[in-house]
Design a protein around this motif. Structure first.
Motif, PDB file in Angstrom:
ATOM      1  N   THR A 168       0.687  -1.077   0.046  1.00 51.10           N
ATOM      2  CA  THR A 168      -0.054  -0.189   0.095  1.00 51.10           C
ATOM      3  C   THR A 168       0.851   1.171  -0.029  1.00 51.10           C
ATOM      4  OG1 THR A 168      -1.718  -1.182   1.280  1.00 51.10           O
ATOM      5  CG2 THR A 168      -1.796   1.254   1.115  1.00 51.10           C
ATOM      6  N   LEU A 169       0.471   2.118  -0.956  1.00 50.61           N
ATOM      7  CA  LEU A 169       1.341   3.337  -1.056  1.00 50.61           C
ATOM      8  C   LEU A 169       0.551   4.537  -0.309  1.00 50.61           C
ATOM      9  CD1 LEU A 169       2.390   3.566  -4.910  1.00 50.61           C
ATOM     10  CD2 LEU A 169       3.715   2.817  -2.818  1.00 50.61           C
ATOM     11  N   THR A 170       1.085   5.217   0.563  1.00 49.98           N
ATOM     12  CA  THR A 170       0.722   6.339   1.470  1.00 49.98           C
ATOM     13  C   THR A 170       1.579   7.377   1.484  1.00 49.98           C
ATOM     14  OG1 THR A 170       1.856   5.643   3.379  1.00 49.98           O
ATOM     15  CG2 THR A 170      -0.300   4.529   2.990  1.00 49.98           C
ATOM     16  N   GLU A 171       1.117   8.377   2.165  1.00 49.68           N
ATOM     17  CA  GLU A 171       1.847   9.880   1.944  1.00 49.68           C
ATOM     18  C   GLU A 171       3.039   9.736   2.762  1.00 49.68           C
ATOM     19  OE1 GLU A 171      -1.376  10.668   3.322  1.00 49.68           O
ATOM     20  OE2 GLU A 171      -2.129  11.079   1.481  1.00 49.68           O
ATOM     21  N   GLN A 172       3.353   8.622   3.664  1.00 48.06           N
ATOM     22  CA  GLN A 172       4.328   8.571   4.680  1.00 48.06           C
ATOM     23  C   GLN A 172       5.626   7.585   3.937  1.00 48.06           C
ATOM     24  OE1 GLN A 172       1.262   7.822   5.748  1.00 48.06           O
ATOM     25  NE2 GLN A 172       1.047   9.739   7.037  1.00 48.06           N
ATOM     26  N   GLY A 173       5.018   6.778   2.979  1.00 50.74           N
ATOM     27  CA  GLY A 173       5.848   5.758   2.513  1.00 50.74           C
ATOM     28  C   GLY A 173       5.004   4.572   1.667  1.00 50.74           C
ATOM     29  N   PHE A 174       5.433   3.262   2.086  1.00 51.72           N
ATOM     30  CA  PHE A 174       4.710   2.289   1.515  1.00 51.72           C
ATOM     31  C   PHE A 174       4.853   1.250   2.719  1.00 51.72           C
ATOM     32  CE2 PHE A 174       8.788   1.766   0.060  1.00 51.72           C
ATOM     33  CZ  PHE A 174       9.116   0.104  -0.042  1.00 51.72           C
ATOM     34  N   HIS A 175       3.705   0.452   2.913  1.00 50.83           N
ATOM     35  CA  HIS A 175       3.466  -0.804   3.576  1.00 50.83           C
ATOM     36  C   HIS A 175       3.771  -2.012   2.987  1.00 50.83           C
ATOM     37  CE1 HIS A 175       1.984   1.562   7.105  1.00 50.83           C
ATOM     38  NE2 HIS A 175       1.580   2.476   6.298  1.00 50.83           N
ATOM     39  N   TYR A 176       4.613  -2.908   3.381  1.00 50.68           N
ATOM     40  CA  TYR A 176       4.833  -4.243   2.857  1.00 50.68           C
ATOM     41  C   TYR A 176       5.074  -5.041   3.949  1.00 50.68           C
ATOM     42  CZ  TYR A 176       7.135  -7.866   0.303  1.00 50.68           C
ATOM     43  OH  TYR A 176       7.322  -9.430  -0.147  1.00 50.68           O
ATOM     44  N   ARG A 177       4.267  -6.276   3.847  1.00 51.37           N
ATOM     45  CA  ARG A 177       4.237  -7.088   5.051  1.00 51.37           C
ATOM     46  C   ARG A 177       4.332  -6.628   6.334  1.00 51.37           C
ATOM     47  NH1 ARG A 177       7.128 -12.229   2.911  1.00 51.37           N
ATOM     48  NH2 ARG A 177       6.156 -12.715   1.004  1.00 51.37           N
ATOM     49  N   ASN A 178       3.266  -5.720   6.709  1.00 48.90           N
ATOM     50  CA  ASN A 178       2.853  -4.966   8.007  1.00 48.90           C
ATOM     51  C   ASN A 178       4.091  -4.354   8.301  1.00 48.90           C
ATOM     52  OD1 ASN A 178       0.453  -5.992   8.403  1.00 48.90           O
ATOM     53  ND2 ASN A 178       1.356  -8.034   8.888  1.00 48.90           N
ATOM     54  N   THR A 179       4.967  -3.673   7.422  1.00 44.62           N
ATOM     55  CA  THR A 179       6.092  -2.844   8.085  1.00 44.62           C
ATOM     56  C   THR A 179       5.985  -1.545   6.942  1.00 44.62           C
ATOM     57  OG1 THR A 179       7.398  -4.789   8.451  1.00 44.62           O
ATOM     58  CG2 THR A 179       8.719  -2.680   8.022  1.00 44.62           C
ATOM     59  N   LEU A 180       6.241  -0.328   7.658  1.00 45.52           N
ATOM     60  CA  LEU A 180       6.204   0.789   6.809  1.00 45.52           C
ATOM     61  C   LEU A 180       7.534   1.172   6.574  1.00 45.52           C
ATOM     62  CD1 LEU A 180       4.765   3.479   5.970  1.00 45.52           C
ATOM     63  CD2 LEU A 180       5.629   4.435   8.188  1.00 45.52           C
ATOM     64  N   TYR A 181       7.962   1.426   5.061  1.00 44.18           N
ATOM     65  CA  TYR A 181       9.119   1.741   4.592  1.00 44.18           C
ATOM     66  C   TYR A 181       8.975   3.056   3.812  1.00 44.18           C
ATOM     67  CZ  TYR A 181      10.207  -3.296   4.928  1.00 44.18           C
ATOM     68  OH  TYR A 181      10.528  -4.545   5.229  1.00 44.18           O
ATOM     69  N   THR A 182      10.178   3.737   3.593  1.00 41.16           N
ATOM     70  CA  THR A 182      10.144   5.116   2.864  1.00 41.16           C
ATOM     71  C   THR A 182      11.014   4.665   1.851  1.00 41.16           C
ATOM     72  OG1 THR A 182      12.122   5.525   4.129  1.00 41.16           O
ATOM     73  CG2 THR A 182      10.140   6.437   5.241  1.00 41.16           C
ATOM     74  N   LEU A 183      11.156   5.669   0.653  1.00 38.32           N
ATOM     75  CA  LEU A 183      11.674   5.736  -0.412  1.00 38.32           C
ATOM     76  C   LEU A 183      13.584   5.430  -0.175  1.00 38.32           C
ATOM     77  CD1 LEU A 183       9.977   7.787  -2.940  1.00 38.32           C
ATOM     78  CD2 LEU A 183       9.875   5.440  -2.838  1.00 38.32           C
TER      79      LEU A 183
END
Length: 100
Positions: free
Chosen positions: A19-34
């Protein structure tokens, strides 16, 4: 607005990918940034569908197939000769912007 990407399996089942959000992206219940993206590679199998791999800082890899990709529950039309679609190209541009 969040963009939810899923991958279709066996033509019937769809599994959440990221999922892409304003904060970054969620992949496997973890928030990542670019900043967490280390490497992006795209391959095509000689007229087949394009595939993309994204290497993350923690060692995880996201593998994306253009034909199986869905955006917000809608399967975009994949070009017969190009092997890609608008949703795949938008996601590719998002991740490649982090590496360059």
């Amino acid at each position: 607005m969040n963009k939810v990407y899923s991958q279709r399996h066996l033509f019937f089942f769809s599994r959440h990918l990221l999922t892409l959000t304003e904060q970054g992206f969620h992949y496997r219940n973890t928030l990542y940034t670019l900043d967490d993206v280390r490497k992006v590679y795209v391959s095509s199998g000689g007229g087949g569908p394009k595939r993309m791999g994204v290497h993350l800082a923690d060692g995880r890899k996201i593998l994306i197939n253009a034909v199986a990709l869905e955006l917000n529950g809608v399967k975009p039309k994949t070009g017969f000769l190009s092997g890609t679609n608008d949703a795949f190209e938008a996601l590719r541009a998002y991740f490649e912007g982090a590496v360059t």
